[in-house]
Design a protein around this motif. Structure first.
Motif, PDB file in Angstrom:
ATOM      1  N   ASP A 114       0.862  -1.061   0.047  1.00  0.00           N
ATOM      2  CA  ASP A 114      -0.214   0.168  -0.073  1.00  0.00           C
ATOM      3  C   ASP A 114       0.839   1.240  -0.030  1.00  0.00           C
ATOM      4  O   ASP A 114       1.513   1.638   0.890  1.00  0.00           O
ATOM      5  CB  ASP A 114      -0.923  -0.031   1.331  1.00  0.00           C
ATOM      6  CG  ASP A 114      -2.164   0.927   1.250  1.00  0.00           C
ATOM      7  OD1 ASP A 114      -1.815   1.956   0.416  1.00  0.00           O
ATOM      8  OD2 ASP A 114      -2.957   0.780   1.724  1.00  0.00           O
ATOM      9  N   ARG A 116       0.131   4.002   0.685  1.00  0.00           N
ATOM     10  CA  ARG A 116      -0.156   5.065   1.694  1.00  0.00           C
ATOM     11  C   ARG A 116       1.052   4.841   2.801  1.00  0.00           C
ATOM     12  O   ARG A 116       1.086   5.630   3.758  1.00  0.00           O
ATOM     13  CB  ARG A 116      -1.426   5.085   2.201  1.00  0.00           C
ATOM     14  CG  ARG A 116      -2.458   5.394   1.053  1.00  0.00           C
ATOM     15  CD  ARG A 116      -3.828   5.202   1.553  1.00  0.00           C
ATOM     16  NE  ARG A 116      -3.955   3.680   1.871  1.00  0.00           N
ATOM     17  CZ  ARG A 116      -4.909   3.275   2.736  1.00  0.00           C
ATOM     18  NH1 ARG A 116      -5.938   4.171   3.373  1.00  0.00           N
ATOM     19  NH2 ARG A 116      -5.225   2.022   2.903  1.00  0.00           N
ATOM     20  N   HIS A 117       1.417   3.693   3.056  1.00  0.00           N
ATOM     21  CA  HIS A 117       2.512   3.334   3.919  1.00  0.00           C
ATOM     22  C   HIS A 117       3.616   4.465   3.814  1.00  0.00           C
ATOM     23  O   HIS A 117       4.140   5.169   4.729  1.00  0.00           O
ATOM     24  CB  HIS A 117       3.201   2.096   3.819  1.00  0.00           C
ATOM     25  CG  HIS A 117       2.297   0.915   4.560  1.00  0.00           C
ATOM     26  ND1 HIS A 117       2.016   0.921   5.775  1.00  0.00           N
ATOM     27  CD2 HIS A 117       1.799  -0.054   3.889  1.00  0.00           C
ATOM     28  CE1 HIS A 117       1.342   0.142   6.139  1.00  0.00           C
ATOM     29  NE2 HIS A 117       1.128  -0.808   4.783  1.00  0.00           N
ATOM     30  N   ILE A 119       3.309   7.258   2.231  1.00  0.00           N
ATOM     31  CA  ILE A 119       2.938   8.780   2.481  1.00  0.00           C
ATOM     32  C   ILE A 119       2.769   9.046   4.194  1.00  0.00           C
ATOM     33  O   ILE A 119       3.474   9.952   4.514  1.00  0.00           O
ATOM     34  CB  ILE A 119       1.460   8.804   2.061  1.00  0.00           C
ATOM     35  CG1 ILE A 119       1.464   8.938   0.605  1.00  0.00           C
ATOM     36  CG2 ILE A 119       0.843  10.297   2.472  1.00  0.00           C
ATOM     37  CD1 ILE A 119       0.067   8.895  -0.136  1.00  0.00           C
ATOM     38  N   ALA A 120       2.499   7.974   4.836  1.00  0.00           N
ATOM     39  CA  ALA A 120       2.628   8.278   6.270  1.00  0.00           C
ATOM     40  C   ALA A 120       4.002   8.288   6.870  1.00  0.00           C
ATOM     41  O   ALA A 120       4.241   9.395   7.777  1.00  0.00           O
ATOM     42  CB  ALA A 120       1.940   6.863   6.756  1.00  0.00           C
ATOM     43  N   ALA A 121       5.063   7.459   6.228  1.00  0.00           N
ATOM     44  CA  ALA A 121       6.444   7.683   6.574  1.00  0.00           C
ATOM     45  C   ALA A 121       6.889   9.164   6.231  1.00  0.00           C
ATOM     46  O   ALA A 121       7.381   9.794   7.029  1.00  0.00           O
ATOM     47  CB  ALA A 121       7.458   6.705   5.873  1.00  0.00           C
ATOM     48  N   ALA A 122       6.351   9.714   5.151  1.00  0.00           N
ATOM     49  CA  ALA A 122       6.876  11.202   4.791  1.00  0.00           C
ATOM     50  C   ALA A 122       6.072  12.249   5.634  1.00  0.00           C
ATOM     51  O   ALA A 122       6.916  13.058   6.226  1.00  0.00           O
ATOM     52  CB  ALA A 122       6.357  11.559   3.701  1.00  0.00           C
ATOM     53  N   SER A 123       4.855  11.964   6.269  1.00  0.00           N
ATOM     54  CA  SER A 123       4.335  12.731   7.111  1.00  0.00           C
ATOM     55  C   SER A 123       5.150  12.810   8.508  1.00  0.00           C
ATOM     56  O   SER A 123       4.755  13.501   9.341  1.00  0.00           O
ATOM     57  CB  SER A 123       2.941  12.270   7.095  1.00  0.00           C
ATOM     58  OG  SER A 123       2.662  11.477   8.053  1.00  0.00           O
ATOM     59  N   LEU A 124       5.749  11.641   8.699  1.00  0.00           N
ATOM     60  CA  LEU A 124       6.598  11.359   9.976  1.00  0.00           C
ATOM     61  C   LEU A 124       7.659  12.041   9.855  1.00  0.00           C
ATOM     62  O   LEU A 124       8.646  11.636  10.638  1.00  0.00           O
ATOM     63  CB  LEU A 124       6.466   9.879  10.538  1.00  0.00           C
ATOM     64  CG  LEU A 124       5.044   9.509  10.889  1.00  0.00           C
ATOM     65  CD1 LEU A 124       5.112   7.788  10.763  1.00  0.00           C
ATOM     66  CD2 LEU A 124       4.326  10.051  12.043  1.00  0.00           C
ATOM     67  N   HIS A 126      10.107  11.704   7.405  1.00  0.00           N
ATOM     68  CA  HIS A 126      11.183  11.084   6.690  1.00  0.00           C
ATOM     69  C   HIS A 126      11.251  11.328   5.283  1.00  0.00           C
ATOM     70  O   HIS A 126      10.101  11.450   4.365  1.00  0.00           O
ATOM     71  CB  HIS A 126      10.936   9.231   6.809  1.00  0.00           C
ATOM     72  CG  HIS A 126      11.130   8.939   8.202  1.00  0.00           C
ATOM     73  ND1 HIS A 126      12.124   8.123   8.426  1.00  0.00           N
ATOM     74  CD2 HIS A 126      10.351   9.092   9.279  1.00  0.00           C
ATOM     75  CE1 HIS A 126      11.988   7.786   9.592  1.00  0.00           C
ATOM     76  NE2 HIS A 126      11.167   8.252  10.198  1.00  0.00           N
ATOM     77  N   VAL A 135      10.901   1.540   5.004  1.00  0.00           N
ATOM     78  CA  VAL A 135       9.343   1.272   4.904  1.00  0.00           C
ATOM     79  C   VAL A 135       9.130   0.409   3.635  1.00  0.00           C
ATOM     80  O   VAL A 135       8.774  -0.746   3.589  1.00  0.00           O
ATOM     81  CB  VAL A 135       8.719   2.396   4.779  1.00  0.00           C
ATOM     82  CG1 VAL A 135       7.048   2.193   4.564  1.00  0.00           C
ATOM     83  CG2 VAL A 135       8.616   3.181   6.194  1.00  0.00           C
ATOM     84  N   LEU A 139       8.572  -3.860   3.354  1.00  0.00           N
ATOM     85  CA  LEU A 139       7.359  -4.322   2.903  1.00  0.00           C
ATOM     86  C   LEU A 139       7.455  -5.077   1.829  1.00  0.00           C
ATOM     87  O   LEU A 139       6.338  -6.157   1.625  1.00  0.00           O
ATOM     88  CB  LEU A 139       6.351  -3.084   2.852  1.00  0.00           C
ATOM     89  CG  LEU A 139       6.013  -2.441   3.944  1.00  0.00           C
ATOM     90  CD1 LEU A 139       4.916  -1.157   3.588  1.00  0.00           C
ATOM     91  CD2 LEU A 139       5.245  -3.286   5.039  1.00  0.00           C
TER      92      LEU A 139
END
Lengths: 221, 366
Positions: A114, A116-117, A119-124, A126, A135, A139
């Protein structure tokens, strides 16, 4: 002579696989995740060695890398060294033939995870490299490992392109598949049988490992 | 007055999917710090809006300010990268990193601090969502509710300036939903970070929202406090989305367990409901179907209905097969009656009426 062929085959395949694993993973990720112009054309070009006769691919490699080739000629003039008829040519031929398999496997492996994993990492906080390493790679690791194993198997069995670019010099550029060919031609039936069994055993082991890692149907879509 | 401390958004986003029609989101709204709930049917543009605030989709033009930080402004050429926005995200399916344990997931956004400090930070964040005891489990071992708690902790751990929630409750059962709703409200109050919460559940919107933004077909059709929006849907799209359900937030006044009912102040109108499992003084969200309200033009005596509320008709609007009447008690109730009833009872604006509502017709939301 046979031992040399086995050693050369394993070493050239290992080096080719290492190069292909890195370049193929990055290319597969680009194809899976990035929208850019000519993406499908690039994919088609990279797939070409899978559909062309290996001798044709080998011919193109000669045109590019040979002593009179586009890249080969300036290199020869500058250093006096030419890749043709060296063990390095075995590595290049194996790598070029295995590359499309690795790219395909990597693209599917990344597409199956996915996005979005990432995207989530970038929002954190990275960046792309850290996201890729921590990530995206973990995966997709099963599909990537399967790709690496397939790439190794493909370069181990490489014949046509190797013959064109590296020649078939016993003790220097003669890989296992080429040695089998020579053995058959010169009537050494026992040697040919042994070599064939040896190559088959290695290939079966590799396919079993790949089958365990790659899920059913994950090799194509 | 337009409030902007929470989210201040004015964007045009064009999406050109390869295999379907282009979609245009044109959204303008400003909200206070609190939980801004974005509500709308699927395909309304809720996720597109969320992705634009996150930075995963670039708007064609406009401005996005979240928690006082300008994330995007086409006039000044500002377009912060996702990783520089300091905007957290919680997805519908939590989407924890499956290869990291819970503490590893939460520590992922804590940057290049020493290992011990990261672990401590992760545990502190887990503590705030009530999930410290599961720090060493893998995501696959967690329940849906636990996953969402960990996702919340992960998004909040780095101290974001805004938090986005994309239908975080939709995969959960009712008890988990209720518990997580409480956690969400507490977290927002505790951190002071503005939340942008996407949902298509109106009860959730009323229960959690400090502001409600109603989206329909890529446009903002209404913005305001949830209860006001629900009581008076200004646009047809809102009315369609709201349906004929009355939604209230009230404060529980007292319980009468032996008689089986509770008293709730809906904001000026006190009603009796079925016994609620909520402490007196706490807020509760209630739903009431407009069809479950009886309307009388005279004071009715000797009825089994626990609630007889005096009010005045503020508005009548014709629906397809019935008439919707808004009655001010002072809390607004929406009642649906037949055309025939309107004629026979002579219902009109300004008329004094009584509403009869059974205690058990109120149902608790979320």
């Amino acid at each position: 002579m046979i031992l040399h062929a086995l050693r050369l085959s394993l070493m050239a395949s290992a080096l080719a696989t290492a190069a292909v694993a890195i370049a193929g993973t990055l290319t597969g990720w680009l194809l899976a995740r990035r929208e850019f112009r000519g993406r499908e054309l690039l994919d088609a070009l990279l797939t070409l060695p899978l559909v062309l006769p290996p001798t044709v691919t080998g011919y193109y490699l000669l045109v590019v890398l040979g002593r009179g080739g586009v890249i080969g000629s300036p290199v020869y003039r500058a250093t006096g060294w030419s890749m043709t008829f060296t063990w390095a040519a075995c590595v290049v031929a194996g790598a070029v033939m295995a590359f499309p398999l690795m790219v395909r496997a990597a693209r599917v492996a990344f597409e199956e995870t996915d996005g979005r994993h990432e995207i989530a990492a970038a929002s954190l906080g990275h960046g792309w490299l850290s996201t890729f390493v921590f990530v995206a790679l973990p995966l997709a690791r099963r599909g990537l490992m399967a790709g690496v194993i397939l790439a190794f198997a493909r370069s181990l069995g490489e014949f046509g392109a190797t013959l064109m670019l590296a020649g078939n010099i016993p003790g220097r550029t003669q890989t296992l598949p080429l040695a089998i060919y020579d053995a058959v031609i010169s009537g050494q039936d026992r040697a040919a049988a042994w070599l064939a069994v040896m190559l088959t055993a290695v290939s079966v082991a590799v396919m079993l490992a790949a089958g365990r890692l790659g899920r059913p149907g994950s090799a194509r879509r | 007055m337009r409030r902007t401390e929470g989210f201040d958004v004015d964007v045009v986003v064009r999406r050109r999917p390869r295999r379907s029609d282009p979609f245009v989101l044109q959204a303008e709204f400003g909200t206070a710090i609190g939980i801004t709930v974005v509500f709308g049917p699927s395909g309304a543009g809720k996720s597109t809006l969320l992705m634009a605030v996150l930075g995963a989709i670039a708007p064609d033009r406009g401005r996005i300010v979240a928690g006082g930080r300008t994330l995007f402004d086409s006039d000044s050429g500002t377009d912060l990268a996702v990783r520089r926005r300091r905007v957290g995200i919680v997805f519908q399916d939590a989407l924890l990193f499956p290869h990291l344990d819970v503490a590893g997931n939460v520590a992922f956004g804590l940057g290049a601090t020493p290992r011990e400090a990261r672990r401590r930070g992760a545990l502190a964040a887990l503590d705030r969502v009530g999930a410290r005891d599961i720090a060493d489990l893998m995501p696959a071992e967690l329940s849906g509710g636990q996953r969402q708690r960990v996702a919340l902790a992960r998004a909040l751990a780095p101290g974001p300036s805004a938090l986005l929630l994309d239908e975080p409750f939709s995969a959960l059962d009712a008890p988990s939903r209720k518990a997580l709703g409480e956690t969400l409200l507490d977290l927002q109050r505790g951190t002071g970070v503005p939340f942008l919460h996407v949902t298509h559940d109106l009860g959730e919107a009323v229960r959690l929202g400090s502001d409600l933004v109603v989206l329909d077909a890529g446009r903002v059709v209404q913005v305001g406090p949830p209860q006001r929006v629900v009581a008076a849907p200004a646009a047809e799209a809102t009315a369609r989305a709201v349906g004929t359900e009355n939604l209230f937030t009230g404060v529980v006044r007292s319980h009468f367990p032996d008689r089986g009912y509770s008293e709730v102040d809906l904001g000026g109108t006190v009603v009796e409901t079925g016994l609620l499992d909520v402490e007196p003084g706490r807020s509760v969200a209630l739903g009431l179907r407009a069809e479950d309200i009886l309307l009388a033009v005279e004071r009715v005596r000797g009825t089994s209905a626990r609630n007889v509320l005096a009010g005045t008709i503020a508005e009548l609007s014709s629906l397809a097969a019935a008439v919707e009447i808004r009655v001010v008690t002072p809390v607004v109730f929406r009642v649906v009656v037949t055309h025939e009833a309107v004629e026979q009872l002579g219902l009109s604006r300004g008329l004094a009426v009584h509403l009869l509502i059974k205690a058990h017709a109120f149902h608790r939301l979320l």
